[in-house]
Scaffold this active site. Structure first.
Site, PDB file in Angstrom:
ATOM      1  N   SER A 135      25.835 -32.348  20.733  1.00 33.17           N
ATOM      2  CA  SER A 135      26.041 -30.906  20.779  1.00 33.17           C
ATOM      3  C   SER A 135      26.638 -30.575  22.147  1.00 33.17           C
ATOM      4  O   SER A 135      26.065 -30.924  23.176  1.00 33.17           O
ATOM      5  CB  SER A 135      24.691 -30.198  20.589  1.00 33.17           C
ATOM      6  OG  SER A 135      24.825 -28.816  20.801  1.00 33.17           O
ATOM      7  N   LYS A 161      29.412 -31.405  17.688  1.00 32.90           N
ATOM      8  CA  LYS A 161      29.096 -29.991  17.423  1.00 32.90           C
ATOM      9  C   LYS A 161      29.539 -29.170  18.617  1.00 32.90           C
ATOM     10  O   LYS A 161      29.178 -29.467  19.757  1.00 32.90           O
ATOM     11  CB  LYS A 161      27.583 -29.866  17.182  1.00 32.90           C
ATOM     12  CG  LYS A 161      26.994 -28.477  17.316  1.00 32.90           C
ATOM     13  CD  LYS A 161      25.575 -28.448  16.776  1.00 32.90           C
ATOM     14  CE  LYS A 161      24.678 -27.550  17.595  1.00 32.90           C
ATOM     15  NZ  LYS A 161      23.290 -27.546  17.102  1.00 32.90           N
ATOM     16  N   LYS A 163      29.643 -25.449  20.471  1.00 27.16           N
ATOM     17  CA  LYS A 163      29.078 -24.102  20.523  1.00 27.16           C
ATOM     18  C   LYS A 163      30.251 -23.125  20.577  1.00 27.16           C
ATOM     19  O   LYS A 163      31.215 -23.349  21.320  1.00 27.16           O
ATOM     20  CB  LYS A 163      28.216 -23.955  21.783  1.00 27.16           C
ATOM     21  CG  LYS A 163      26.951 -24.801  21.753  1.00 27.16           C
ATOM     22  CD  LYS A 163      25.941 -24.233  20.777  1.00 27.16           C
ATOM     23  CE  LYS A 163      24.618 -24.986  20.842  1.00 27.16           C
ATOM     24  NZ  LYS A 163      23.622 -24.418  19.918  1.00 27.16           N
ATOM     25  N   ASP A 188      28.425 -24.297  16.038  1.00 28.23           N
ATOM     26  CA  ASP A 188      27.147 -23.571  16.040  1.00 28.23           C
ATOM     27  C   ASP A 188      27.368 -22.245  16.768  1.00 28.23           C
ATOM     28  O   ASP A 188      27.738 -22.230  17.945  1.00 28.23           O
ATOM     29  CB  ASP A 188      26.072 -24.406  16.763  1.00 28.23           C
ATOM     30  CG  ASP A 188      24.681 -23.782  16.678  1.00 28.23           C
ATOM     31  OD1 ASP A 188      24.542 -22.670  16.121  1.00 28.23           O
ATOM     32  OD2 ASP A 188      23.721 -24.416  17.171  1.00 28.23           O
ATOM     33  N   GLU A 213      26.977 -23.595  11.731  1.00 32.22           N
ATOM     34  CA  GLU A 213      25.535 -23.399  11.909  1.00 32.22           C
ATOM     35  C   GLU A 213      25.251 -21.967  12.367  1.00 32.22           C
ATOM     36  O   GLU A 213      25.887 -21.456  13.290  1.00 32.22           O
ATOM     37  CB  GLU A 213      25.050 -24.417  12.964  1.00 32.22           C
ATOM     38  CG  GLU A 213      23.547 -24.417  13.215  1.00 32.22           C
ATOM     39  CD  GLU A 213      23.135 -25.509  14.207  1.00 32.22           C
ATOM     40  OE1 GLU A 213      23.969 -26.397  14.512  1.00 32.22           O
ATOM     41  OE2 GLU A 213      21.996 -25.466  14.681  1.00 32.22           O
ATOM     42  N   ASP A 238      19.716 -22.599  11.046  1.00 36.39           N
ATOM     43  CA  ASP A 238      18.832 -23.072  12.123  1.00 36.39           C
ATOM     44  C   ASP A 238      17.799 -21.970  12.367  1.00 36.39           C
ATOM     45  O   ASP A 238      16.714 -21.966  11.772  1.00 36.39           O
ATOM     46  CB  ASP A 238      19.690 -23.391  13.367  1.00 36.39           C
ATOM     47  CG  ASP A 238      18.900 -23.720  14.628  1.00 36.39           C
ATOM     48  OD1 ASP A 238      17.665 -23.641  14.605  1.00 36.39           O
ATOM     49  OD2 ASP A 238      19.522 -24.044  15.664  1.00 36.39           O
ATOM     50  N   LYS A 262      13.957 -28.108  13.181  1.00 36.98           N
ATOM     51  CA  LYS A 262      13.462 -28.294  14.548  1.00 36.98           C
ATOM     52  C   LYS A 262      11.945 -28.214  14.500  1.00 36.98           C
ATOM     53  O   LYS A 262      11.385 -27.238  13.981  1.00 36.98           O
ATOM     54  CB  LYS A 262      14.000 -27.198  15.479  1.00 36.98           C
ATOM     55  CG  LYS A 262      15.483 -27.350  15.811  1.00 36.98           C
ATOM     56  CD  LYS A 262      15.955 -26.295  16.790  1.00 36.98           C
ATOM     57  CE  LYS A 262      17.442 -26.452  17.036  1.00 36.98           C
ATOM     58  NZ  LYS A 262      18.015 -25.300  17.763  1.00 36.98           N
ATOM     59  N   GLY A 290      17.967 -29.955  18.181  1.00 30.84           N
ATOM     60  CA  GLY A 290      17.384 -30.220  19.496  1.00 30.84           C
ATOM     61  C   GLY A 290      17.235 -28.942  20.292  1.00 30.84           C
ATOM     62  O   GLY A 290      17.880 -27.926  19.999  1.00 30.84           O
TER      63      GLY A 290
HETATM   64  O1  OSB Z   1      21.047 -23.922  18.385  1.00 29.45           O
HETATM   65  O2  OSB Z   1      20.863 -26.003  18.225  1.00 29.45           O
HETATM   66  C1  OSB Z   1      20.799 -24.988  18.907  1.00 29.45           C
HETATM   67  C2  OSB Z   1      20.070 -25.911  22.549  1.00 29.45           C
HETATM   68  C3  OSB Z   1      19.309 -24.839  22.938  1.00 29.45           C
HETATM   69  C4  OSB Z   1      19.090 -23.820  22.045  1.00 29.45           C
HETATM   70  C5  OSB Z   1      19.605 -23.886  20.758  1.00 29.45           C
HETATM   71  C6  OSB Z   1      20.347 -24.975  20.359  1.00 29.45           C
HETATM   72  C7  OSB Z   1      20.610 -25.983  21.279  1.00 29.45           C
HETATM   73  C8  OSB Z   1      21.430 -27.141  21.002  1.00 29.45           C
HETATM   74  C9  OSB Z   1      21.062 -28.341  21.825  1.00 29.45           C
HETATM   75  O3  OSB Z   1      22.402 -27.157  20.276  1.00 29.45           O
HETATM   76  C10 OSB Z   1      20.933 -29.567  21.098  1.00 29.45           C
HETATM   77  C11 OSB Z   1      20.303 -30.661  21.931  1.00 29.45           C
HETATM   78  O4  OSB Z   1      19.123 -30.560  22.340  1.00 29.45           O
HETATM   79  O5  OSB Z   1      20.998 -31.644  22.142  1.00 29.45           O
HETATM   80 MG    MG Z   2      21.581 -24.252  16.370  1.00 28.14          MG
END
Ligand code: OSB
Ligand code: MG
Length: 378
Positions: A135, A161, A163, A188, A213, A238, A262, A290
């Site tokens: 990510s 992935k 953001k 995401d 996502e 999510d 999660k 995560g």
């Molecule tokens: O939306 O998946 C998410 C990190 C912090 C808050 C939300 C998210 C995330 C990540 C991190 O995408 C994923 C990781 O821990 O590698």
């Molecule tokens: Mg997410």
């Protein structure tokens, strides 16, 4: 398992680099660790709340408060046979899944150690190795993003992935797709869009993303159903899925075609497994999300990801992606074909480095049942 001691710690951990989503930038991570002692065995859990309530409603400080003032009094001195029974003891506490998960997961670790089997096996895991994705937070430019993608692909990660947020979406996705026409790519949005953005979201379809996502509101399943009916790209939920019943509702409403599980968001291993089972029964693939976890949370994510429905690469990645030095030994490592091997040791399968935990601890509270009974347990 009699819950004899509980230690709650806050660790100040600094990420290697800031991690930016549509709603927050994280550099300093306030990690909450739970250490539980039962019958002389120690188990560990992590509370994955962020410092601010921008992902879900919990924060580091609400979790501390709920843990100390409600969770500890409800469980200290109590006996359970399985980690799953913790949810019953905590049933009167509404919400606060992340705070509850920290405790429950520590008990699963203890139970697995007492049984002498890996936590993954105790949970019902069937996979020996899990596929991993990376990510990547929002970057200042497309070239900077592509450098990160190159690094992750070279390391072996099986999917990327990105953001995104309004204004940092189409150009970014288009630029990345042009440079990497074949990779498994997803995005995401962390709830940054609304149904009025339908046309923009539909234009993502041309880039053949494996999924998008959580595009819409963090707590709105119905609107995602409206959106999914008009998108070719599968929606992965999510933030929206807090309970097994939410998973059932989202699937029946066709609000998504994939679910990210999660542990913290749903309240720990027993509820995560129930969400997984709902998805498996409905042929909805899942993957493990995560929350920028330390090694303890990472180890729990790995164990959960051995369950049979976790068929897509998750956001479980190497310790070194986020930390200069993790708090577990060995650190989490990813193979050059983008997989993590499920450890074959009792419990979590990674040792917690106590001296490192102590060095990072900035706040600590400790509870004990006090006088131990010398009478036989009835
Ligand atoms: O939306 O998946 C998410 C990190 C912090 C808050 C939300 C998210 C995330 C990540 C991190 O995408 C994923 C990781 O821990 O590698
Ligand atoms: Mg997410």
């Amino acid at each position: 398992m009699r819950i004899e001691t509980i230690v709650l710690r806050e660790l100040a951990m600094r990420l290697k680099a800031p991690f930016e989503t549509s709603s927050e930038v994280t550099w300093n991570r306030r990690v909450l660790l739970v250490e539980v002692g039962c019958d002389g065995v120690i188990g560990w859990g992590e509370i994955t709340a962020a410092e601010e309530p921008f992902y879900n409603a919990e924060t580091t400080d609400t979790a501390w408060h709920i843990f100390k003032d409600f969770i500890v009094p409800a469980v200290l001195g109590k006996s359970v046979q399985h980690g799953a029974e913790i949810q019953g003891l905590l049933a009167s506490i509404r919400g606060h899944q992340m705070a509850k998960a920290g405790l429950e997961n520590a008990l699963w670790d203890i139970e697995a150690q007492q049984e002498g089997i890996p936590l993954a096996r105790l949970l019902g895991g069937t996979q020996a190795e899990i596929p991993c994705g990376a990510s990547i937070g929002i970057q200042e430019s497309i070239p900077a993003l592509c450098r990160k993608i190159d690094t992750e692909l070279r390391a072996g990660y099986q999917r990327i992935k990105l953001k995104i947020k309004p204004g940092k979406d189409l150009d970014v996705i288009g630029g990345v797709r042009a440079r990497y026409p074949e990779i498994n790519l997803m995005v995401d949005a962390n709830s940054a869009y609304a149904l009025q953005d339908l046309n923009r979201l539909r234009s993502f379809d041309q880039y053949h993303l494996t999924m998008i996502e959580q595009p819409l509101s963090w707590d709105d399943i119905y609107q995602h159903a409206v959106l999914q009916a008009q998108l070719e790209t599968p929606i992965c939920l999510d933030e929206c899925i807090h309970t097994p019943s939410h998973a059932e509702a989202a699937i029946q409403l066709r609000a998504c075609r994939v679910i990210n599980i999660k542990l913290g968001r749903v309240g720990g291993h027993s509820l995560a497994r129930q969400v997984h089972n709902v998805c498996l029964r409905n042929s909805i693939p899942v993957w493990c999300g995560g929350m920028l976890e330390s090694g303890v949370g990472r180890a729990h994510n790995i164990a959960m990801s051995a369950l049979p429905g976790f068929v897509l690469p998750g956001d479980v990645s190497a310790s070194q992606r986020y930390w200069h030095e993790d708090i577990i030994a060995p650190e989490v490592e990813v193979s050059d074909h983008g997989t993590i091997k499920i450890p074959n040791l009792p419990g979590l399968g990674y040792a917690v480095r106590r001296e490192r935990v102590e060095a990072l601890t900035v706040r600590r509270e400790h509870w004990t049942t006090g006088v131990r009974s010398i009478l036989p347990v009835m």
